[in-house]
Design an enzyme around this catalytic site. Structure first.
Site, PDB file in Angstrom:
ATOM      1  CD  GLU A 121      45.606  49.428  25.249  1.00 15.25           C
ATOM      2  OE1 GLU A 121      44.696  49.449  26.111  1.00 15.25           O
ATOM      3  OE2 GLU A 121      45.531  50.013  24.169  1.00 15.25           O
ATOM      4  CE  LYS A 123      40.524  43.974  33.056  1.00 16.11           C
ATOM      5  NZ  LYS A 123      40.147  44.500  34.363  1.00 16.11           N
ATOM      6  CG  ASP A 125      42.691  46.775  40.064  1.00 17.34           C
ATOM      7  OD1 ASP A 125      41.506  46.877  39.692  1.00 17.34           O
ATOM      8  OD2 ASP A 125      43.061  46.065  41.016  1.00 17.34           O
ATOM      9  CE1 TYR A 233      37.257  51.744  21.824  1.00 21.81           C
ATOM     10  CE2 TYR A 233      35.776  51.739  23.722  1.00 21.81           C
ATOM     11  CZ  TYR A 233      36.021  51.472  22.376  1.00 21.81           C
ATOM     12  OH  TYR A 233      35.036  50.928  21.613  1.00 21.81           O
ATOM     13  CE  LYS A 319      39.525  39.834  36.232  1.00 19.09           C
ATOM     14  NZ  LYS A 319      39.098  41.085  36.813  1.00 19.09           N
ATOM     15  CB  CYS A 413      45.713  42.821  76.735  1.00 22.29           C
ATOM     16  SG  CYS A 413      46.940  43.858  75.924  1.00 22.29           S
ATOM     17  CB  CYS A 416      48.274  45.537  79.876  1.00 24.07           C
ATOM     18  SG  CYS A 416      46.609  45.555  79.205  1.00 24.07           S
ATOM     19  CB  CYS A 431      43.641  45.956  75.107  1.00 22.99           C
ATOM     20  SG  CYS A 431      44.186  46.386  76.759  1.00 22.99           S
ATOM     21  CB  CYS A 437      47.302  48.735  77.354  1.00 20.72           C
ATOM     22  SG  CYS A 437      47.837  47.502  76.191  1.00 20.72           S
TER      23      CYS A 437
END
Ligand code: IVH
Length: 675
Positions: A121, A123, A125, A233, A319, A413, A416, A431, A437
């Site tokens: 099956e 798995k 997550d 199950y 896994k 930045c 700017c 910033c 900006c």
């Protein structure tokens, strides 16, 4: 209608709705339109309101949520919720198969070995859940917890449409079924997109999103998260078959969502083939899997093998390795978001990974760059885990060129040139030049004009950039000073589009206060919060006088939002913008009608709403009808006064309306009626 008649009708509607749910969410084969479904559901809710004694705790109406769980009760599992031991490679699997054979006393002659029948099956997550059914009714949903006891999350679980509330067919009178609650990838992507627009922290992956959702106290919020659930199950006495696979197939006929990808594999070689197949194909699925689960199919064999203290000996999880590749880091770019947050992004030599070509990877923040000591010109290992963006997990030092130089994080930045800041305890630089900006300014204007905000759809992203570059619009309030002569010279701007733009801006002055409050872009104030605030305070004048405690009193407003609102209105630049917007004539208070609870303009009129609308949502139209004394109904009859018809109205509805001679109006005609 007598209570008995009501009960009969409620039973009928409930069965019908659950059948449609099953077709839509389990079989993925819808049998009716969303509108027809909503109509039936509204009928049911209405009847249950009139006859509260007929409301069952497993009514399909419970799926919309609304119940609040202050704290989830801790309950003991009847059968402990064990986990599985893990395997990571072919040797581990061959070892598992050997132990299973030994455990069952199957002697190997190396040639014609008797093969074990395994079920392989996916798995999933997400988070595991145990559902208890008594006489075909969902009784309880419990999280795994520590395996011995978990949280009772029944109310939240009922909002998951693929979890049946009532079963069909021949099921045992009492049993438990376990599975995985998960958030489908497309739902997760959309949720994060919305969070990004609100400058809320992004959710790391669908698994966290699913488990976070199931912990929410308000089940109506859980319902919005569109979670899903595969079951894998079955536990209990009097199960129909003596094997896992066959029992799962029976469970499918009772109404559970059982994955079609599960397969019987004879012998470990077939298991390995299944694993290799899904290792490649997993990226095509609309949900995340992190491996394969292998189970001995036969119950007698399962019983003979038994359990260790932690896990069954008859099953194992394989896994998947998070796929990793090595590629060259070409450069590091620094992106500035709408809120000013800086994200370092690695530009990579394009490389195939996890079903897509990866060209960029997030480097997260200065600390991570320092920790990895990652340098331009390095070969880096890139991994695609459950996260949205691939990440760099290390540097291949064997390939490092001696000429590479350590990376110095930017101090200013890139957009700017302001000096960047980093708050105590924060991982990201930002910033601070929020009002000048460019990406921050442009992002704010884009939000302001967006559909759910001021809905100026004649002003697209490109035009905003042009207006900004031409120095015409630097703040949202500048939009209201724009003149047609100023926009006409812009590239690709014709007379007609200029007219549309000016009309769009003008029309936005009528947008109600709650949407203006959302549009001005106070951090963390989303659409719903803005609505709740305006309902309570009615005007901006009032809002700015509220203390933090008073703000906290408003539904949906917590500490973070309260502080954010206070900060916004303390800022001088923001004050100026608001002053200009008020001057321009935007709505900063509820209209008289909204305040007085509406008019009687639609008195004695019964409306049926059908289809999809442009200007407001169906919910908003329903509210407007009630606000003005009208009534909403879900089905067309002789008594219906008007059908408020949007796009995609069902052909049967249309036929019925025509045969009864009910007048159809569109949304603009409707809004005209309210004037
Ligand atoms: S069977 C006793 N089947 O993986 C066997 N588990 O550690 C019970 N999971 O906690 C688990 N997909 O949350 C099983 N097809 C699947 C599964 C699955 C995901 C999760 C489950 C369990 C963990 C294994």
């Amino acid at each position: 209608m007598t209570p008995t008649e009501a009960q009969d009708k409620i039973n009928l509607l409930s069965t019908e709705l659950e059948q449609h749910n099953y077709h839509y969410y389990v079989l993925d084969q819808p049998t009716i339109s969303d509108f027809e479904f909503d109509t039936l559901l509204e009928q049911l809710i209405e009847l249950e309101k009139q006859f509260p004694e007929c409301l069952s705790s497993n009514s399909p109406s419970q799926r919309v949520g609304g119940q609040i769980t202050k704290s989830f009760a801790s309950v003991k599992h009847q059968y402990a919720m064990l986990s599985l031991s893990n395997s990571y490679n072919q040797e581990d699997l061959i070892d598992f198969d050997r132990k299973v054979r030994e455990g069952l006393g199957i002697v190997s002659n190396g040639l014609f070995d008797e093969q074990i029948e395994y079920v392989c099956e996916l798995k999933f997550d997400g988070l595991s859940i145990s559902l208890i059914y008594e006489n075909g009714q969902l009784k309880q949903a419990i999280t795994r917890g520590d395996g011995v006891q978990g949280d009772d999350v029944t109310t939240n679980a009922k909002t998951i449409k693929s979890i049946p509330l009532k079963l069909n067919g021949h099921f045992p009178p009492l049993f438990e079924i376990r599975g995985e609650i998960f958030m489908p990838r497309p739902v997760f992507d959309l949720l994060n997109k919305e969070r990004e627009e609100l400058s809320d922290a992004l959710l790391a992956n669908p698994r966290n999103a699913a488990s976070g959702s199931m912990k929410m106290q308000d089940s109506a919020q859980v319902a919005k998260r569109k979670l899903d659930c595969f079951l894998y199950y079955l536990l209990g006495e009097n199960l129909p078959h003596q094997s896992h696979f066959e029992n799962m197939q029976s469970a499918k006929t009772w109404g559970f969502k059982i994955s079609d990808e599960a397969k019987i594999c004879r012998g470990i070689d077939e298991v390995i083939y299944f694993i290799n197949y899904w290792n490649e194909q997993r990226y095509q699925l609309p949900y995340d899997i992190d491996g394969i689960v292998i189970k001995v199919n036969n119950y007698n064999q399962q019983q003979n093998l038994g359990f260790t203290a932690k896990s069954p000996r008859w099953a194992i999880a394989y896994k998947f390795k998070a796929e990793q590749v090595s590629t060259e880091l070409l450069s590091i770019a620094y992106q500035v978001g709408r809120t000013g947050a800086i994200t370092p992004v690695a530009n990579l030599q394009p490389v195939a990974l996890g079903g897509t070509t990866v060209k960029r990877a997030s480097l997260h923040n200065a600390d991570i760059i320092e920790k990895l000591d990652v340098r331009v010109g390095d070969f880096v290992f890139v991994e695609k885990g459950g996260e949205i963006i691939p990440k760099i997990i290390g540097v291949d030092l064997t390939k490092r060129n001696i000429n590479t130089e350590s990376t110095h994080y930017i101090t200013h930045c890139p957009e700017c040139n302001s000096k960047l800041k980093r708050d105590e305890g924060e991982s990201n630089h930002f910033c601070p030049n929020e009002n000048e900006c460019p990406p921050q300014v442009i992002g704010r204007i884009e939000h302001f004009v967006s559909r759910k905000a001021m809905n100026i759809d004649s002003l697209g992203g490109e035009t905003i950039v042009q207006l900004y570059k031409a120095g015409l619009v630097k703040t949202i309030s500048d939009l209201y000073d724009l003149k047609k002569e100023q926009v006409l010279p812009l590239e690709r701007m014709a007379e007609k589009s200029a007219n549309n733009l000016m009309e769009g801006i003008e029309a936005s002055k009528k947008i109600p206060f709650e949407r203006v409050l959302y549009a001005i872009g106070i951090r963390h104030v989303g659409e719903t919060t803005a609505k709740k605030i305006t309902k309570k305070v009615k005007s901006l004048e009032k809002l700015i006088t509220l203390t933090k405690e008073e703000l906290l009193d408003i539904d949906e407003v917590g500490d973070i939002i309260a502080i954010s609102i206070a900060n916004y209105f303390e800022n001088e630049a923001n004050k100026n913008i608001i002053k200009k917007l008020i001057h321009a004539g935007l709505q900063f208070e509820l209209t008289d009608e909204q305040q007085q609870g509406g008019t009687e303009k639609l008195k004695d009129h019964i409306f049926v709403i059908s289809g999809v609308f442009e200007k407001y949502s169906r919910e908003q139209y329903k509210e407007m009808i009630e606000l003005h004394g009208g009534k909403n109904s879900s089905s067309i009859s002789k008594k219906t006064s008007f059908i408020l018809a949007g796009d995609n109205m069902g052909p049967e509805k249309l036929k019925k309306a025509e045969s009864l001679g009910v007048k159809l109006i569109n949304e603009y005609e409707f809004l005209e009626m309210l004037k």
